[in-house]
Design a protein around this motif. Structure first.
Motif, PDB file in Angstrom:
ATOM      1  N   GLY A 109       6.730   9.286  18.720  1.00  0.00           N
ATOM      2  CA  GLY A 109       5.145   8.885  18.764  1.00  0.00           C
ATOM      3  C   GLY A 109       5.468   7.251  17.610  1.00  0.00           C
ATOM      4  N   ASN A 110       4.008   6.831  17.538  1.00  0.00           N
ATOM      5  CA  ASN A 110       4.028   5.978  16.619  1.00  0.00           C
ATOM      6  C   ASN A 110       4.551   5.680  15.073  1.00  0.00           C
ATOM      7  OD1 ASN A 110       2.721   4.099  19.012  1.00  0.00           O
ATOM      8  ND2 ASN A 110       0.936   4.596  18.021  1.00  0.00           N
ATOM      9  N   ALA A 111       5.408   5.411  14.223  1.00  0.00           N
ATOM     10  CA  ALA A 111       6.145   4.526  13.379  1.00  0.00           C
ATOM     11  C   ALA A 111       6.099   3.608  12.810  1.00  0.00           C
ATOM     12  CB  ALA A 111       7.816   4.002  13.441  1.00  0.00           C
ATOM     13  N   VAL A 112       4.976   3.259  11.641  1.00  0.00           N
ATOM     14  CA  VAL A 112       4.530   3.090  10.512  1.00  0.00           C
ATOM     15  C   VAL A 112       5.655   3.077   9.162  1.00  0.00           C
ATOM     16  CG1 VAL A 112       2.107   3.692  10.963  1.00  0.00           C
ATOM     17  CG2 VAL A 112       3.501   4.755   9.451  1.00  0.00           C
ATOM     18  N   TYR A 113       5.515   1.953   8.446  1.00  0.00           N
ATOM     19  CA  TYR A 113       6.100   2.265   7.422  1.00  0.00           C
ATOM     20  C   TYR A 113       4.673   2.947   6.214  1.00  0.00           C
ATOM     21  CZ  TYR A 113       8.524  -1.987   8.150  1.00  0.00           C
ATOM     22  OH  TYR A 113       9.254  -2.838   9.019  1.00  0.00           O
ATOM     23  N   PHE A 114       5.557   3.150   5.396  1.00  0.00           N
ATOM     24  CA  PHE A 114       5.410   4.654   4.393  1.00  0.00           C
ATOM     25  C   PHE A 114       5.395   4.712   2.881  1.00  0.00           C
ATOM     26  CE2 PHE A 114       4.707   9.121   2.211  1.00  0.00           C
ATOM     27  CZ  PHE A 114       3.728   9.053   2.000  1.00  0.00           C
ATOM     28  N   ASP A 115       4.625   4.134   1.670  1.00  0.00           N
ATOM     29  CA  ASP A 115       4.968   4.060   0.429  1.00  0.00           C
ATOM     30  C   ASP A 115       4.769   5.104  -0.148  1.00  0.00           C
ATOM     31  OD1 ASP A 115       4.449   3.069  -1.901  1.00  0.00           O
ATOM     32  OD2 ASP A 115       2.513   2.344  -1.966  1.00  0.00           O
ATOM     33  N   SER A 116       5.293   5.596  -0.772  1.00  0.00           N
ATOM     34  CA  SER A 116       6.037   7.024  -0.850  1.00  0.00           C
ATOM     35  C   SER A 116       6.187   7.054  -2.827  1.00  0.00           C
ATOM     36  CB  SER A 116       7.696   7.636  -0.578  1.00  0.00           C
ATOM     37  OG  SER A 116       8.478   6.322  -0.431  1.00  0.00           O
ATOM     38  N   ASN A 117       6.400   5.597  -3.223  1.00  0.00           N
ATOM     39  CA  ASN A 117       6.037   5.461  -5.231  1.00  0.00           C
ATOM     40  C   ASN A 117       5.702   4.514  -4.755  1.00  0.00           C
ATOM     41  OD1 ASN A 117       6.701   6.330  -7.363  1.00  0.00           O
ATOM     42  ND2 ASN A 117       8.496   6.480  -7.399  1.00  0.00           N
ATOM     43  N   LYS A 118       4.848   3.997  -6.073  1.00  0.00           N
ATOM     44  CA  LYS A 118       4.642   2.899  -6.648  1.00  0.00           C
ATOM     45  C   LYS A 118       4.934   1.933  -7.751  1.00  0.00           C
ATOM     46  CE  LYS A 118       1.040   0.763  -4.606  1.00  0.00           C
ATOM     47  NZ  LYS A 118       0.097   1.605  -4.614  1.00  0.00           N
ATOM     48  N   ARG A 127      14.667   4.848  -0.367  1.00  0.00           N
ATOM     49  CA  ARG A 127      15.843   4.225  -0.016  1.00  0.00           C
ATOM     50  C   ARG A 127      15.498   2.574   0.042  1.00  0.00           C
ATOM     51  NH1 ARG A 127      19.332   6.085   4.577  1.00  0.00           N
ATOM     52  NH2 ARG A 127      21.057   4.075   4.175  1.00  0.00           N
ATOM     53  N   TYR A 128      14.286   2.446   0.070  1.00  0.00           N
ATOM     54  CA  TYR A 128      14.120   0.964   0.083  1.00  0.00           C
ATOM     55  C   TYR A 128      12.981   0.534  -0.456  1.00  0.00           C
ATOM     56  CZ  TYR A 128      16.054   2.532   4.627  1.00  0.00           C
ATOM     57  OH  TYR A 128      16.737   2.923   6.059  1.00  0.00           O
ATOM     58  N   VAL A 129      13.043  -0.802  -0.875  1.00  0.00           N
ATOM     59  CA  VAL A 129      12.017  -1.378  -1.582  1.00  0.00           C
ATOM     60  C   VAL A 129      11.369  -2.413  -1.392  1.00  0.00           C
ATOM     61  CG1 VAL A 129      11.997  -1.907  -4.439  1.00  0.00           C
ATOM     62  CG2 VAL A 129      13.281  -0.464  -3.580  1.00  0.00           C
ATOM     63  N   LEU A 130      10.380  -2.963  -1.891  1.00  0.00           N
ATOM     64  CA  LEU A 130       9.869  -3.649  -1.201  1.00  0.00           C
ATOM     65  C   LEU A 130       8.965  -4.153  -3.080  1.00  0.00           C
ATOM     66  CD1 LEU A 130       8.537  -7.024  -0.196  1.00  0.00           C
ATOM     67  CD2 LEU A 130       6.561  -5.379   0.481  1.00  0.00           C
ATOM     68  N   ARG A 131       9.883  -5.411  -3.713  1.00  0.00           N
ATOM     69  CA  ARG A 131       9.089  -5.529  -5.097  1.00  0.00           C
ATOM     70  C   ARG A 131       7.947  -6.723  -4.783  1.00  0.00           C
ATOM     71  NH1 ARG A 131      12.279  -4.432  -9.728  1.00  0.00           N
ATOM     72  NH2 ARG A 131      11.286  -5.551 -11.898  1.00  0.00           N
ATOM     73  N   ILE A 132       7.393  -7.281  -5.768  1.00  0.00           N
ATOM     74  CA  ILE A 132       6.683  -8.314  -5.335  1.00  0.00           C
ATOM     75  C   ILE A 132       5.872  -8.683  -6.961  1.00  0.00           C
ATOM     76  CG2 ILE A 132       4.024  -9.281  -4.898  1.00  0.00           C
ATOM     77  CD1 ILE A 132       4.226  -7.379  -2.473  1.00  0.00           C
ATOM     78  N   GLY A 133       6.387  -9.982  -7.400  1.00  0.00           N
ATOM     79  CA  GLY A 133       6.119 -10.762  -8.197  1.00  0.00           C
ATOM     80  C   GLY A 133       4.861 -11.508  -8.831  1.00  0.00           C
ATOM     81  N   MET A 134       4.356 -12.097  -9.467  1.00  0.00           N
ATOM     82  CA  MET A 134       4.154 -13.003  -9.906  1.00  0.00           C
ATOM     83  C   MET A 134       4.250 -13.490 -10.502  1.00  0.00           C
ATOM     84  SD  MET A 134      -0.571 -12.391 -10.764  1.00  0.00           S
ATOM     85  CE  MET A 134      -0.618 -12.378 -12.312  1.00  0.00           C
TER      86      MET A 134
END
Length: 86
Positions: A13-22, A48-55
């Protein structure tokens, strides 16, 4: 960042990124995410993985932590990668 996600090793099947917590921390938005198969639900470990975006106060946007490449590499790794068969 452009890393193609391989099909699911279990069902194809197709894999996608899934935002589990914000979360929101001062001037940053922190996404904890995983990669998940849309068909069977197989996924990498949650949070386990993080994307941190700042302003900045002047409005500039910056990516401070970006684990998307690492997550894609982990998803795309297969048990038989690098092993020779006779």
């Amino acid at each position: 960042m452009e890393q193609k996600l391989n099909p699911c090793p279990c069902c194809g099947g197709n894999a996608v990124y899934f935002d589990s917590n914000k979360t929101f921390e001062l001037w940053d938005i922190v996404f904890h995410f995983t990669i998940i198969c849309r068909r069977c639900g197989l996924q990498l470990p949650d949070n386990r993985y993080v994307l941190r975006i700042g302003m900045a106060k002047n409005g500039d946007i910056s990516i401070k932590i970006d684990d998307r490449q690492k997550a894609a590499e982990d998803w795309n790794r297969r048990v038989d990668d690098g092993e020779k068969t006779n």
